[in-house]
Structures are given as structure tokens and as C-alpha cells.
Design a protein around this motif. Structure first.
Motif, PDB file in Angstrom:
ATOM      1  N   GLY A 158       0.834  -1.192   0.000  1.00 23.95           N
ATOM      2  CA  GLY A 158       0.000   0.000   0.000  1.00 23.95           C
ATOM      3  C   GLY A 158       0.865   1.237   0.000  1.00 23.95           C
ATOM      4  O   GLY A 158       2.096   1.152   0.136  1.00 23.95           O
ATOM      5  N   PRO A 159       0.264   2.399  -0.157  1.00 23.89           N
ATOM      6  CA  PRO A 159       1.035   3.647  -0.162  1.00 23.89           C
ATOM      7  C   PRO A 159       1.709   3.912   1.176  1.00 23.89           C
ATOM      8  O   PRO A 159       1.226   3.476   2.227  1.00 23.89           O
ATOM      9  N   VAL A 160       2.816   4.625   1.132  1.00 19.90           N
ATOM     10  CA  VAL A 160       3.605   4.916   2.327  1.00 19.90           C
ATOM     11  C   VAL A 160       3.764   6.421   2.477  1.00 19.90           C
ATOM     12  O   VAL A 160       4.045   7.127   1.498  1.00 19.90           O
ATOM     13  N   GLY A 161       3.605   6.891   3.688  1.00 12.64           N
ATOM     14  CA  GLY A 161       3.931   8.272   4.018  1.00 12.64           C
ATOM     15  C   GLY A 161       4.998   8.279   5.091  1.00 12.64           C
ATOM     16  O   GLY A 161       4.907   7.522   6.063  1.00 12.64           O
ATOM     17  N   ALA A 162       6.028   9.092   4.923  1.00 11.30           N
ATOM     18  CA  ALA A 162       7.125   9.108   5.894  1.00 11.30           C
ATOM     19  C   ALA A 162       7.701  10.506   6.010  1.00 11.30           C
ATOM     20  O   ALA A 162       7.742  11.261   5.019  1.00 11.30           O
ATOM     21  N   ALA A 197      15.250  16.687  15.694  1.00 17.13           N
ATOM     22  CA  ALA A 197      14.420  17.098  16.820  1.00 17.13           C
ATOM     23  C   ALA A 197      14.776  18.483  17.333  1.00 17.13           C
ATOM     24  O   ALA A 197      13.901  19.236  17.770  1.00 17.13           O
ATOM     25  N   ALA A 198      16.040  18.829  17.271  1.00 15.08           N
ATOM     26  CA  ALA A 198      16.476  20.102  17.844  1.00 15.08           C
ATOM     27  C   ALA A 198      16.119  21.289  16.966  1.00 15.08           C
ATOM     28  O   ALA A 198      15.721  22.346  17.464  1.00 15.08           O
ATOM     29  N   THR A 199      16.250  21.144  15.663  1.00 11.59           N
ATOM     30  CA  THR A 199      16.063  22.279  14.752  1.00 11.59           C
ATOM     31  C   THR A 199      14.764  22.216  13.966  1.00 11.59           C
ATOM     32  O   THR A 199      14.328  23.231  13.411  1.00 11.59           O
ATOM     33  N   GLY A 200      14.156  21.043  13.872  1.00 15.28           N
ATOM     34  CA  GLY A 200      12.960  20.893  13.056  1.00 15.28           C
ATOM     35  C   GLY A 200      13.257  20.706  11.585  1.00 15.28           C
ATOM     36  O   GLY A 200      12.321  20.600  10.771  1.00 15.28           O
ATOM     37  N   GLU A 201      14.530  20.648  11.207  1.00 14.44           N
ATOM     38  CA  GLU A 201      14.890  20.481   9.803  1.00 14.44           C
ATOM     39  C   GLU A 201      14.376  19.136   9.286  1.00 14.44           C
ATOM     40  O   GLU A 201      14.559  18.097   9.917  1.00 14.44           O
ATOM     41  N   VAL A 202      13.713  19.162   8.134  1.00 13.39           N
ATOM     42  CA  VAL A 202      13.233  17.935   7.514  1.00 13.39           C
ATOM     43  C   VAL A 202      14.400  17.242   6.828  1.00 13.39           C
ATOM     44  O   VAL A 202      15.033  17.805   5.925  1.00 13.39           O
ATOM     45  N   LEU A 203      14.695  16.030   7.248  1.00 10.26           N
ATOM     46  CA  LEU A 203      15.816  15.269   6.717  1.00 10.26           C
ATOM     47  C   LEU A 203      15.385  14.250   5.668  1.00 10.26           C
ATOM     48  O   LEU A 203      16.205  13.818   4.853  1.00 10.26           O
ATOM     49  N   TYR A 204      14.111  13.875   5.722  1.00 10.02           N
ATOM     50  CA  TYR A 204      13.591  12.928   4.732  1.00 10.02           C
ATOM     51  C   TYR A 204      12.084  13.080   4.678  1.00 10.02           C
ATOM     52  O   TYR A 204      11.428  13.273   5.715  1.00 10.02           O
ATOM     53  N   ALA A 205      11.526  12.999   3.484  1.00 16.39           N
ATOM     54  CA  ALA A 205      10.079  13.062   3.323  1.00 16.39           C
ATOM     55  C   ALA A 205       9.672  12.229   2.118  1.00 16.39           C
ATOM     56  O   ALA A 205      10.332  12.265   1.074  1.00 16.39           O
ATOM     57  N   ARG A 206       8.612  11.493   2.280  1.00 17.91           N
ATOM     58  CA  ARG A 206       8.028  10.705   1.196  1.00 17.91           C
ATOM     59  C   ARG A 206       6.507  10.779   1.357  1.00 17.91           C
ATOM     60  O   ARG A 206       5.956  10.262   2.320  1.00 17.91           O
TER      61      ARG A 206
END
Length: 473
Positions: A87-91, A96-105
């Protein structure tokens, strides 16, 4: 003081069904319909020695200059393309400290979250009820006739569904407040008033509306994942007190029966018990009361055990705290409202219940990570959320996960809430990387083909473990 050949097959299927429901094997039994939810696992040490390698203080003290992982897409994209994810995946993964997005799918896609819904409910409860709030179960007396030595005693539910049958035990969450203690104290007060014979009634008027959510599958009820939601129960309605069994469908009557037994032991004659709940009259006199564990411990309990009943009750308490009725209809909206009162963005979250049994719930990876990130950065009650999550390979619903060769790197350094239904697998929480960088993450996959949830779960565990092992700064 007023205060078996065929039998063997049946047994084999039953054993498999139990393992299935405990997230220990993939779900292949599809009897009308198959539902695999996080029920009542009892935490045991598995994979790690007790007390080893992880504690909440170490997580909170992760060095600010620890390297931030880079290039996670190169690691995770091939893993999340695995055919076992049917099935489809969301990730999404953030620092945690800066809120910087390191990975997104597909981070904004809504998924049926299953029991990761409990993260949302816990956040609402910690911020709205407060970590130290307790729930009171009381005994009150009406129709007192000192000359005849009689009275009606009402057992009044105040939101504690983890009552014990014996003495209150300050070392426990399940059993912190004991009906034995309540009965002993009430008997003393009755004795002082010259009352020796009582009729009992139970008061469940704190909650209103249907006791079941219309979206809950009947099979969940028979499997013991849920029962009628009322404001007092012993051991959240599970019977017996230990083990994985279907829950009682009359939990308030069971609690009243335990109270009656304890009153008898304390020297009070119980002449009868009313069949239906009866609200205590306004002029009823307080006899005694016992207090639950604080909200911080109760939320940790339902996160660790994935206890749907406790989560649903806490959601109703959030509704009451915000001035709404204590009902299943009011709880989902109140939980989202509670996030807003804390300055937290509920995003596109849609809730039909607050435990995760309802397939109509929708949460995106982005919204779940936003809550987890806010908790990681909080210095208030919300900060207690991440340390309350199960530890991979050690506690709660993660006790028997992250223990094989592919996922062992996550043992002890991943804390996460699991979510499992027959077509859903999800995981959300924190990762402490090999470089001591704290990350928050969520991975959700829904609309899975039936019978594939176990394989999909393995993929997500392995992916999270790869991030934990990453020295990829």
C-alpha cells in the motif's frame, strides 16, 4: 468522615490468532473481517538486558553538536520501494532540535493511523489535563436511616478504569486506586453513622452517549481490544487480571461486585445491588474516595500497552476539561481542540475515535512528526510524551520487535508507538542515531493487501533501524 484432529486445528488457529493480535505474526486469518489491532501486551524484556543502553535522560541529553544525518533518501527510498509494502507509504523524519526535515516521502498524505492515534490523544491529555491530574473514584451514601442502620451506597465513577480490587498500591498504575481501600474507608464512615446494612448502586453518569463507537468492528470487541466505555472499571475491563482475554461487557457491574465483596470483608452487610446504573442524588454524602495514578502515568500506560479502553476514557476526560460532554462523539473533536489550546497545529488530522480502532481516522506523517517534534522541544508537560513511548526490543508493543539481524540496530535507541490493523501498519516516535543525534519520525502505510501487514511492518522496522545505525553526517 463522610468524606482438539479438529480439536488440534482449533487450538492451533486460536494460538495463531492470539499471536496475530499481539503483533507477533502477520495477519492471514480473514474471517469477516480480520482485524489485527494493538491489544494488551504485557511488557517483557526481549533482545536487551534490563536497564541497558537507553534511558529517557540520555535521550534528552543528546549533545547539541552531534552530527545531523545527511543523504537519508539514498538509504530509505530503496527500502520503502520494497514489494512487501503493498500500500502507499507516508514518511517524514526531522531533526528534533532544529525541526529540519531530513527525509520526506508523501508526507502530507492522510493514512489510517491505527494505534499511532494514541500519540495525538496523549499530547492532548498532557497539555490539557496536566501531568499531575488524577481521577477520583468515590463512595457516597443516600437514604441514610441511622435508626434502622441502613443506607444506599453509590460507587461513583470518576474516570479511573485501572482500579484494583484490593488495597490501593502506590507503586502501580493499574491498581493505584484499590476498591478494597475504598470499601474499608467507606465501612469506617458507615460504622460511625451507625449503618451496618447497605444496598449498592453504581453511578456512571460522568459519561454520556453511546458506550460504543459506531465505527468499531464487532470482532475488536470479541478479541478484547475494546469494551463499553464507562468511567470506572477494574483493569480496564480485562478478565482475568493477567493475560490476553476478551474484556468484560459489564465492567461497571464487575467493579460494583468487587466493591461489594470488599465491603463485606470490612464488616458491612450488602443486601443487594441495583441492576442498572443510578446517579447519586445531589444530597448524597461523601463516604470515601481513592485517586488514580497521575495523567502522566496513565498516558504512559496506554502508550506502552496500547490500551484502547484507557485511551478512549482519557479522550472523554479531555472533552470534559474543555467544557464538552464526556462522550465518544465529543472526544475526537476535543482532542484536536486541545492541541490548538497548546499552540500545536493539528494540521489535517481527522479523528473518528481517540484510540485508533476506527478506520476513518486520518493522520499524515507530517502532522504526526509535528506533534512529536513539539514534544521533543517542550520543557513542559508535553515533554513527557516521548519518554512514555515503548522502547524498541525492550518494552510495551515494541518488546519483541527490533530483535532480528536486520533491525537490531534500533533496539534500545528507538522509542515509538506502533499501529496495526489488518490493512495498516504504522510507527512514530524518536530515534537516537549512532552519532547521538535525536530525530523524530513517522512512517505510515495503509490500504495494504490483506495478509501483508506483517511483511510491511518488517520493512518499516528495518528502515527505522538503518536510520538509527546511520553515521551518515
Amino acid at each position: 468522615m463522610w468524606g482438539a484432529s479438529a480439536g488440534v486445528l482449533v487450538l492451533a488457529l486460536a494460538a495463531y490468532g492470539t499471536a496475530d493480535a499481539l503483533d507477533r505474526v502477520p495477519g492471514v486469518l480473514t474471517l469477516a473481517p480480520e482485524v489485527v489491532a494493538d491489544p494488551l501486551p504485557h511488557p517483557t524484556v526481549s533482545g536487551l538486558a534490563a536497564g541497558s543502553s537507553w534511558d529517557a535522560e540520555a535521550l534528552a541529553a543528546a549533545p547539541a553538536d552531534a552530527p545531523v544525518p545527511q543523504g537519508l533518501a539514498g538509504i530509505l527510498d530503496p527500502m520503502l520501494d520494497d514489494d512487501r509494502l503493498t500500500g502507499p507509504v507516508g514518511a517524514e523524519i526531522r531533526d528534533a532540535a532544529t525541526g529540519e526535515v531530513l527525509y520526506a516521502r508523501n508526507p502530507d498524505a492522510g493514512h489510517t493511523p491505527a494505534s499511532t492515534t494514541k500519540i495525538v490523544t496523549a499530547a492532548a491529555a498532557l497539555g490539557t489535563l496536566g501531568s499531575q491530574t488524577t481521577f477520583t473514584t468515590s463512595a457516597r451514601a443516600s437514604a441514610v436511616d441511622a435508626e434502622a442502620g441502613t443506607a444506599v451506597v453509590h460507587l461513583v465513577g470518576g474516570g479511573d478504569v485501572l482500579l484494583g480490587t484490593g488495597a490501593s498500591d502506590a507503586t502501580r498504575v493499574n491498581g493505584r486506586a484499590g476498591l478494597g481501600t475504598l470499601a474499608a474507608d467507606a465501612a469506617e464512615a458507615l460504622g460511625e453513622a451507625g449503618v451496618t446494612r447497605v444496598e449498592l448502586a453504581v453511578d456512571t453518569s460522568r459519561y454520556t452517549g453511546p458506550a460504543f463507537n459506531a465505527g468499531w468492528e464487532r470482532v475488536d470487541i470479541s478479541n478484547g481490544f475494546i469494551t463499553r466505555i464507562v468511567p470506572l472499571m477494574v483493569n480496564s475491563g480485562a478478565t482475568p487480571a493477567e493475560g490476553d482475554h476478551a474484556r468484560s461487557q459489564t465492567p461497571e457491574k464487575d467493579a460494583l461486585g468487587a466493591f461489594a465483596t470488599a465491603l463485606t470483608v470490612a464488616g458491612i452487610t450488602v443486601t443487594g445491588q441495583r441492576d442498572e446504573p443510578v446517579p447519586a442524588p445531589a444530597d448524597a454524602v461523601d463516604l470515601a474516595a481513592v485517586e488514580s495514578a497521575p495523567v502522566s502515568a496513565v498516558t504512559e500506560y496506554f502508550l506502552q500497552h496500547s490500551d484502547n479502553v484507557v485511551a478512549e476514557v482519557v479522550g472523554r476526560e479531555v472533552a470534559l476539561a474543555l467544557g464538552h460532554e464526556g462522550s465518544g462523539a465529543a472526544a475526537p473533536g476535543a482532542v484536536l481542540e486541545a492541541l490548538g489550546t497548546q499552540g500545536l497545529d493539528a494540521g489535517s488530522i481527522h479523528l473518528a475515535d481517540v484510540s485508533g480502532l476506527d478506520y476513518a481516522n486520518r493522520i499524515s506523517a507530517h502532522d504526526l512528526v509535528s506533534l512529536l517534534g513539539a514534544a521533543a522541544q517542550s520543557d513542559g508537560d508535553l515533554s513527557l510524551l516521548a519518554p512514555a513511548l515503548p522502547v524498541a526490543g525492550l518494552t510495551g508493543t515494541l518488546a519483541e520487535r527490533f530483535v532480528d539481524e536486520e533491525s537490531r540496530a534500533g533496539a534500545g535507541v528507538v522509542r515509538a508507538k506502533t499501529g496495526t490493523l489488518s490493512t495498516v501498519t504504522s510507527l512514530g516516535g524518536t530515534i537516537l542515531t549512532a552519532d547521538d543525534r535525536l530525530l523524530v519520525f513517522a512512517m505510515l502505510s495503509s490500504n495494504l493487501q490483506r495478509g501483508t501487514a506483517g511483511g510491511a511492518r518488517t520493512v518499516l522496522d528495518d528502515a527505522v533501524a538503518r536510520v538509527a545505525a546511520c553515521g551518515c553526517s
